[in-house]
Design a protein around this motif. Structure first.
Motif, PDB file in Angstrom:
ATOM      1  N   UNK A   1       0.815  -1.220   0.000  1.00 34.79           N
ATOM      2  CA  UNK A   1       0.000   0.000   0.000  1.00 34.79           C
ATOM      3  C   UNK A   1       0.843   1.262   0.000  1.00 34.79           C
ATOM      4  N   UNK A   2       2.053   1.169   0.543  1.00 35.71           N
ATOM      5  CA  UNK A   2       2.943   2.332   0.570  1.00 35.71           C
ATOM      6  C   UNK A   2       3.524   2.645  -0.808  1.00 35.71           C
ATOM      7  N   UNK A   3       3.360   1.713  -1.747  1.00 34.58           N
ATOM      8  CA  UNK A   3       3.891   1.921  -3.097  1.00 34.58           C
ATOM      9  C   UNK A   3       2.787   2.002  -4.148  1.00 34.58           C
ATOM     10  N   UNK A   4       1.585   2.324  -3.691  1.00 29.27           N
ATOM     11  CA  UNK A   4       0.475   2.514  -4.621  1.00 29.27           C
ATOM     12  C   UNK A   4       0.738   3.730  -5.506  1.00 29.27           C
ATOM     13  N   UNK A   5       0.749   3.515  -6.815  1.00 32.44           N
ATOM     14  CA  UNK A   5       0.973   4.621  -7.743  1.00 32.44           C
ATOM     15  C   UNK A   5       2.436   4.891  -8.047  1.00 32.44           C
ATOM     16  N   UNK A   6       3.338   3.968  -7.697  1.00 35.06           N
ATOM     17  CA  UNK A   6       4.764   4.239  -7.921  1.00 35.06           C
ATOM     18  C   UNK A   6       5.126   4.221  -9.409  1.00 35.06           C
ATOM     19  N   UNK A   7       4.400   3.421 -10.208  1.00 37.41           N
ATOM     20  CA  UNK A   7       4.713   3.353 -11.643  1.00 37.41           C
ATOM     21  C   UNK A   7       4.535   4.714 -12.329  1.00 37.41           C
ATOM     22  N   UNK A   8       3.353   5.373 -12.193  1.00 35.05           N
ATOM     23  CA  UNK A   8       3.239   6.702 -12.804  1.00 35.05           C
ATOM     24  C   UNK A   8       4.160   7.735 -12.160  1.00 35.05           C
ATOM     25  N   UNK A   9       4.502   7.528 -10.894  1.00 37.65           N
ATOM     26  CA  UNK A   9       5.430   8.449 -10.239  1.00 37.65           C
ATOM     27  C   UNK A   9       6.806   8.380 -10.885  1.00 37.65           C
ATOM     28  N   UNK A  10       7.252   7.177 -11.200  1.00 44.16           N
ATOM     29  CA  UNK A  10       8.531   7.027 -11.900  1.00 44.16           C
ATOM     30  C   UNK A  10       8.457   7.633 -13.301  1.00 44.16           C
ATOM     31  N   UNK A  11       7.291   7.504 -13.944  1.00 39.84           N
ATOM     32  CA  UNK A  11       7.113   8.087 -15.276  1.00 39.84           C
ATOM     33  C   UNK A  11       7.119   9.614 -15.218  1.00 39.84           C
ATOM     34  N   UNK A  12       6.889  10.168 -14.022  1.00 41.22           N
ATOM     35  CA  UNK A  12       6.972  11.616 -13.836  1.00 41.22           C
ATOM     36  C   UNK A  12       8.389  12.014 -13.429  1.00 41.22           C
ATOM     37  N   UNK A  13       8.905  11.353 -12.397  1.00 38.87           N
ATOM     38  CA  UNK A  13      10.165  11.780 -11.790  1.00 38.87           C
ATOM     39  C   UNK A  13      11.367  11.589 -12.704  1.00 38.87           C
ATOM     40  N   UNK A  14      11.434  10.450 -13.376  1.00 38.98           N
ATOM     41  CA  UNK A  14      12.624  10.162 -14.191  1.00 38.98           C
ATOM     42  C   UNK A  14      12.791  11.174 -15.325  1.00 38.98           C
ATOM     43  N   UNK A  15      11.766  11.378 -16.183  1.00 40.58           N
ATOM     44  CA  UNK A  15      11.947  12.405 -17.223  1.00 40.58           C
ATOM     45  C   UNK A  15      12.027  13.814 -16.655  1.00 40.58           C
ATOM     46  N   UNK A  16      11.340  14.060 -15.518  1.00 40.94           N
ATOM     47  CA  UNK A  16      11.358  15.385 -14.919  1.00 40.94           C
ATOM     48  C   UNK A  16      12.774  15.778 -14.514  1.00 40.94           C
ATOM     49  N   UNK A  17      13.437  14.906 -13.769  1.00 40.26           N
ATOM     50  CA  UNK A  17      14.791  15.224 -13.322  1.00 40.26           C
ATOM     51  C   UNK A  17      15.799  15.147 -14.461  1.00 40.26           C
ATOM     52  N   UNK A  18      15.577  14.211 -15.389  1.00 38.98           N
ATOM     53  CA  UNK A  18      16.484  14.109 -16.526  1.00 38.98           C
ATOM     54  C   UNK A  18      16.470  15.402 -17.332  1.00 38.98           C
ATOM     55  N   UNK A  19      15.263  15.898 -17.637  1.00 40.22           N
ATOM     56  CA  UNK A  19      15.132  17.136 -18.393  1.00 40.22           C
ATOM     57  C   UNK A  19      15.636  18.323 -17.574  1.00 40.22           C
ATOM     58  N   UNK A  20      15.220  18.391 -16.304  1.00 40.72           N
ATOM     59  CA  UNK A  20      15.580  19.524 -15.455  1.00 40.72           C
ATOM     60  C   UNK A  20      17.090  19.671 -15.305  1.00 40.72           C
ATOM     61  N   UNK A  21      17.769  18.565 -14.976  1.00 43.95           N
ATOM     62  CA  UNK A  21      19.218  18.617 -14.779  1.00 43.95           C
ATOM     63  C   UNK A  21      19.967  18.924 -16.068  1.00 43.95           C
ATOM     64  N   UNK A  22      19.559  18.252 -17.158  1.00 44.36           N
ATOM     65  CA  UNK A  22      20.274  18.460 -18.415  1.00 44.36           C
ATOM     66  C   UNK A  22      20.090  19.880 -18.932  1.00 44.36           C
ATOM     67  N   UNK A  23      18.864  20.409 -18.822  1.00 44.82           N
ATOM     68  CA  UNK A  23      18.605  21.774 -19.286  1.00 44.82           C
ATOM     69  C   UNK A  23      19.320  22.784 -18.388  1.00 44.82           C
ATOM     70  N   UNK A  24      19.241  22.584 -17.060  1.00 42.78           N
ATOM     71  CA  UNK A  24      19.899  23.498 -16.134  1.00 42.78           C
ATOM     72  C   UNK A  24      21.416  23.511 -16.352  1.00 42.78           C
ATOM     73  N   UNK A  25      21.992  22.306 -16.465  1.00 43.98           N
ATOM     74  CA  UNK A  25      23.438  22.228 -16.653  1.00 43.98           C
ATOM     75  C   UNK A  25      23.896  22.846 -17.966  1.00 43.98           C
ATOM     76  N   UNK A  26      23.116  22.622 -19.020  1.00 43.44           N
ATOM     77  CA  UNK A  26      23.457  23.182 -20.328  1.00 43.44           C
ATOM     78  C   UNK A  26      23.344  24.702 -20.321  1.00 43.44           C
ATOM     79  N   UNK A  27      22.246  25.216 -19.738  1.00 44.33           N
ATOM     80  CA  UNK A  27      22.071  26.663 -19.654  1.00 44.33           C
ATOM     81  C   UNK A  27      23.161  27.307 -18.796  1.00 44.33           C
TER      82      UNK A  27
END
Length: 353
Positions: free
Chosen positions: A206-232
């Motif tokens: 029950x503590x991991x309910x919804x973890x699949x869509x959370x990973x689909x949010x967090x992984x691209x979110x941080x990947x994009x955020x870090x790469x864009x921030x570092x490049x800028x």
């Protein structure tokens, strides 16, 4: 101090810097965060089927929260949020820095091998042809190098996001449930009570309910955020256009981002990442609380949630709460990166990308 002790100390500093940055940023933007979540899940919890929106506009949403629970209710669930954000941000920044170190090290070794082979080939050619003129040094095209570095940041951000989500997800779930509770209709009496009741009613999974869509949010979110921030950040430090917005480190003499540049780079990366991942963020929030409001036989998977929401409330329903979320991005990401950069300098952390 031995090399191992030095590495351990640096690792502890990175964890502390990341945790401080995330906690401060989360507290500053807590009112926007709560309003965003209330917009996202309102149609799932409301008894008024003709009112799927939490409020008609941003001001109305804030007033509704304040009228029901007072000004302090804008920060409801923030303690859980900080407890979640500290280890989440700490793991995130720590894994990012170290993953980037590993990838960069592998890339440099590969470049050195390529350069060695290239140098040997040039010497043999020089000897055979007896060319007297000095040959130009082999270099990688700037565009290829830039693309590779951006890819490094993207991969490191994705790895960091995955590690942070898996490590801290139970706290994220509890935070969401406490944040969406309405005054007078509370199901939990606090963080400890929430953990006990979730475990009793839903078990460990029950503590991991919804973890699949959370990973689909967090992984691209941080990947994009870090790469864009570092490049800028790299572009801002190299381009003379931003010369007056940079500052010079008093000790090393190296140019670094000024306050305004840090805010702009962080906000730009955050807005882009949010725009890309927000629809799935709406789904994950609904997945996190559906066990509280829907009978087991009527609960839906992430895919079913997505189809049901679009079919019954329209495509734009996936973007409810986007306005306060975007308004949160500038102070949230800006504060986080500013505090992170400040913390690294204060604690003399050696990673300065």
């Amino acid at each position: 101090m031995s090399e191992n002790d030095s590495r351990t100390k640096e690792a502890a500093k990175q964890l502390l810097c990341g945790g401080i940055a995330g906690s401060v940023a989360k507290t500053v933007t807590a009112p926007f965060s709560r309003l965003t979540i209330l917009y996202q899940v309102h149609s799932l919890v409301t008894t008024k089927s003709n009112r799927p929106k939490y409020a008609m506009n941003l001001r109305g949403g804030f007033m509704k929260v304040i009228e029901r629970g007072g000004l302090s209710s804008l920060w409801k669930g923030n303690m859980t949020s900080v407890l979640h954000r500290f280890p989440y941000s700490a793991i995130n920044f720590f894994v990012y820095e170290n993953t980037l170190d590993i990838i960069t090290g592998i890339h440099k070794r590969s470049e050195e091998q390529t350069e060695t082979a290239g140098s040997l080939a040039r010497r043999v050619t020089h000897t055979l042809t007896k060319v007297q003129q000095r040959e130009p040094r082999l270099q990688n095209p700037p565009s290829a190098t830039g693309e590779t570095l951006a890819l490094h940041k993207f991969i490191a951000g994705a790895v960091a996001g995955t590690a942070a989500v898996i490590g801290c997800y139970p706290l994220d779930l509890v935070r969401t449930r406490l944040t969406t509770e309405l005054e007078g209709c509370e199901h939990y009496r606090g963080i400890g009570d929430a953990f006990r009741k979730i475990y009793a009613a839903e078990g460990l999974l029950g503590f991991y309910s919804g973890i699949a869509p959370t990973l689909l949010v967090a992984v691209p979110n941080f990947a994009v955020s870090y790469s864009v921030y570092g490049t800028l950040k790299e572009h801002a430090l190299d381009d003379d256009l931003f010369y007056n917005l940079r500052r010079i480190d008093a000790d090393s003499g190296e140019p670094k981002l000024g306050f305004l540049l840090t805010i702009l780079c962080g906000a730009a990366s955050g807005c882009l990442a949010t725009g890309i991942t927000f629809p799935m963020d709406t789904i994950r929030r609904r997945m996190q609380i559906q066990n509280l409001h829907i009978d087991p036989e009527h609960r839906m998977t992430s895919r079913q949630q997505l189809i049901h929401l679009v079919k019954n409330e329209g495509l734009w329903s996936l973007y409810r709460g986007l306005t306060p979320e975007l308004l949160k991005v500038i102070p949230m990401v800006g504060t986080m990166f500013v505090v992170y950069e400040w913390s690294k300098e204060a604690l003399d952390v050696k990673h300065n990308r």
